[in-house]
Design a protein around this motif. Structure first.
Motif, mmCIF file in Angstrom:
data_model
loop_
_atom_site.group_PDB
_atom_site.id
_atom_site.type_symbol
_atom_site.label_atom_id
_atom_site.label_comp_id
_atom_site.label_asym_id
_atom_site.label_seq_id
_atom_site.Cartn_x
_atom_site.Cartn_y
_atom_site.Cartn_z
ATOM 1 N N TYR A 127 0.843 -1.196 0.000
ATOM 2 C CA TYR A 127 0.000 0.000 0.000
ATOM 3 C C TYR A 127 0.878 1.245 0.000
ATOM 4 C CZ TYR A 127 1.013 0.060 5.035
ATOM 5 O OH TYR A 127 1.640 0.094 6.255
ATOM 6 N N TYR A 128 0.280 2.384 -0.314
ATOM 7 C CA TYR A 128 1.081 3.606 -0.464
ATOM 8 C C TYR A 128 0.390 4.827 0.123
ATOM 9 C CZ TYR A 128 -1.904 3.518 -4.638
ATOM 10 O OH TYR A 128 -2.976 3.407 -5.483
ATOM 11 N N ALA A 129 -0.602 4.639 0.983
ATOM 12 C CA ALA A 129 -1.232 5.731 1.740
ATOM 13 C C ALA A 129 -1.089 5.413 3.225
ATOM 14 C CB ALA A 129 -2.706 5.870 1.368
ATOM 15 N N ASP A 130 -0.545 6.376 3.993
ATOM 16 C CA ASP A 130 -0.278 6.107 5.407
ATOM 17 C C ASP A 130 -1.554 5.811 6.194
ATOM 18 O OD1 ASP A 130 2.202 6.851 4.478
ATOM 19 O OD2 ASP A 130 2.623 8.240 6.125
ATOM 20 N N HIS A 131 -2.694 6.285 5.703
ATOM 21 C CA HIS A 131 -3.955 6.035 6.398
ATOM 22 C C HIS A 131 -4.648 4.777 5.882
ATOM 23 C CE1 HIS A 131 -4.946 8.507 2.842
ATOM 24 N NE2 HIS A 131 -6.064 7.820 2.812
ATOM 25 N N TYR A 132 -3.979 3.986 5.033
ATOM 26 C CA TYR A 132 -4.551 2.711 4.599
ATOM 27 C C TYR A 132 -4.933 1.920 5.849
ATOM 28 C CZ TYR A 132 -4.925 -1.755 2.067
ATOM 29 O OH TYR A 132 -5.378 -2.931 1.524
ATOM 30 N N PRO A 133 -6.185 1.480 5.968
ATOM 31 C CA PRO A 133 -6.644 0.940 7.257
ATOM 32 C C PRO A 133 -5.862 -0.304 7.689
ATOM 33 C CG PRO A 133 -8.505 1.468 5.846
ATOM 34 C CD PRO A 133 -7.285 1.575 4.989
ATOM 35 N N ASP A 134 -5.464 -0.310 8.950
ATOM 36 C CA ASP A 134 -4.806 -1.500 9.487
ATOM 37 C C ASP A 134 -5.677 -2.740 9.335
ATOM 38 O OD1 ASP A 134 -2.675 0.102 10.199
ATOM 39 O OD2 ASP A 134 -2.897 -0.196 12.375
ATOM 40 N N SER A 135 -6.980 -2.568 9.455
ATOM 41 C CA SER A 135 -7.885 -3.720 9.306
ATOM 42 C C SER A 135 -7.725 -4.354 7.930
ATOM 43 C CB SER A 135 -9.338 -3.293 9.524
ATOM 44 O OG SER A 135 -9.701 -2.275 8.598
ATOM 45 N N HIS A 136 -7.578 -3.519 6.901
ATOM 46 C CA HIS A 136 -7.393 -4.026 5.543
ATOM 47 C C HIS A 136 -6.018 -4.693 5.403
ATOM 48 C CE1 HIS A 136 -10.849 -1.545 5.062
ATOM 49 N NE2 HIS A 136 -10.808 -1.455 3.750
ATOM 50 N N LEU A 137 -5.013 -4.089 6.038
ATOM 51 C CA LEU A 137 -3.662 -4.619 5.934
ATOM 52 C C LEU A 137 -3.562 -6.003 6.557
ATOM 53 C CD1 LEU A 137 -0.705 -4.960 7.511
ATOM 54 C CD2 LEU A 137 -0.771 -4.318 5.095
ATOM 55 N N PHE A 138 -4.153 -6.173 7.732
ATOM 56 C CA PHE A 138 -4.126 -7.505 8.352
ATOM 57 C C PHE A 138 -4.907 -8.511 7.513
ATOM 58 C CE2 PHE A 138 -2.658 -5.318 12.214
ATOM 59 C CZ PHE A 138 -1.737 -6.243 12.680
ATOM 60 N N ALA A 139 -6.004 -8.090 6.909
ATOM 61 C CA ALA A 139 -6.743 -8.983 6.014
ATOM 62 C C ALA A 139 -5.910 -9.326 4.781
ATOM 63 C CB ALA A 139 -8.071 -8.356 5.611
ATOM 64 N N ASP A 140 -5.174 -8.345 4.254
ATOM 65 C CA ASP A 140 -4.259 -8.612 3.143
ATOM 66 C C ASP A 140 -3.248 -9.691 3.532
ATOM 67 O OD1 ASP A 140 -5.476 -6.594 1.653
ATOM 68 O OD2 ASP A 140 -3.890 -5.116 2.057
ATOM 69 N N ALA A 141 -2.664 -9.540 4.723
ATOM 70 C CA ALA A 141 -1.652 -10.493 5.185
ATOM 71 C C ALA A 141 -2.242 -11.882 5.346
ATOM 72 C CB ALA A 141 -1.052 -10.007 6.499
ATOM 73 N N GLU A 142 -3.415 -11.966 5.935
ATOM 74 C CA GLU A 142 -4.031 -13.279 6.146
ATOM 75 C C GLU A 142 -4.405 -13.922 4.821
ATOM 76 O OE1 GLU A 142 -5.618 -16.384 8.783
ATOM 77 O OE2 GLU A 142 -3.882 -15.060 8.579
#
Length: 267
Positions: A127-142
């Motif tokens: 991702y490339y926006a600092d406000h990209y939601p952590d919830s989305h990031l953890f879902a991306d990782a999973e």
């Protein structure tokens, strides 16, 4: 050999981690995890310290000395060692990680979603926006974990750092962002452990009252390291260094490397 998940909670100061991450502290209280304090290397800036965590090389030696150094790393990272051993690598992370180890400069249309078995990071959501939601990031990782069963997975959310830059260290927004990351981790941690992963949760740097970081203040340099999994000693005698994280992860993965290791962390 163990599979490893490394979580880097960007911008998380040690003291806030100690008092705000209640779920992780529950594992410590149950003697199923341990918390250590690290001093980050200097300068206490993000891109230099991504490089330090993932290669074991301090910024003054890696040449990645500030956030505007946009080039591929010239060091060997965890990703490189894992790939050389035939292991599978993945990352859900800020785009600077892609620029360090896959391709630079980052081109979102090409690099945001990566599946290339020839790259050091074979599978990635960047991702490339600092406000990209952590919830989305953890879902991306999973999603990466479930689809590819990586031997090494980097999970790197940004909302704590973003809140610190907007509101400062001593703010409800910063502390609550840390609490929010802990709640998100609670959705995934036990599943990762049940799947046999060894988990490290740390930060690149902390945050100061000026809503920034770069210097020597304890609140900027002191960061947490939580370790969870059957391969860790959970010893109170360990005094890990940020430059030892790369080698320690390589030891867990069972891959050849030439990096410093904190052996007291491991059984």
């Amino acid at each position: 050999m163990h599979n490893v998940i490394l979580v880097v909670l960007d911008g998380l100061n040690y003291e806030v981690a100690r008092h705000a991450l209640g779920h992780l502290q529950a594992y410590c209280g149950a003697e199923r995890a341990a918390l250590y304090k690290l001093d980050c290397e200097l300068p206490s800036l993000s891109r230099p310290l991504y490089e330090c965590i993932l290669t074991g090389v301090p910024p003054i030696d890696s040449g990645v000395v500030h956030n505007q150094v946009v080039r591929l790393s010239n060091q060997r990272s965890v990703f490189h060692y894992a790939r050389a051993a035939g292991l599978c690598t993945a990352a859900a992370a800020y785009h600077w990680v892609s620029e360090l180890y896959n391709r630079a400069p980052f081109i979102a249309a090409r690099d945001r979603h990566t599946d290339d078995l020839e790259l050091p990071i074979q599978h990635g959501h960047f991702y490339y926006a600092d406000h990209y939601p952590d919830s989305h990031l953890f879902a991306d990782a999973e999603s990466l974990r479930l689809r590819h069963s990586p031997n090494f997975l980097l999970v790197h959310p940004m909302n704590i750092d973003d809140a610190g830059h907007k509101h400062g260290l001593d703010s409800a927004q910063y502390r609550n962002s840390a609490r929010g990351a802990d709640v998100l981790l609670a959705d995934y941690l036990q599943g990762w452990l049940d799947a046999g992963y060894q988990v490290l949760v740390t930060a690149d740097h902390g945050m100061n009252l000026d809503r920034s970081h770069n210097g020597l203040l304890a609140e900027e340099r002191e960061v947490p390291l939580f370790v969870l999994g059957s391969a860790f000693s959970l010893s109170g005698d360990a005094q890990p260094k940020q430059t030892e994280l790369c080698g320690t992860v390589c030891e867990l993965l069972g891959v050849a490397h030439d990096k410093p290791v904190c052996r007291e962390l491991l059984k």
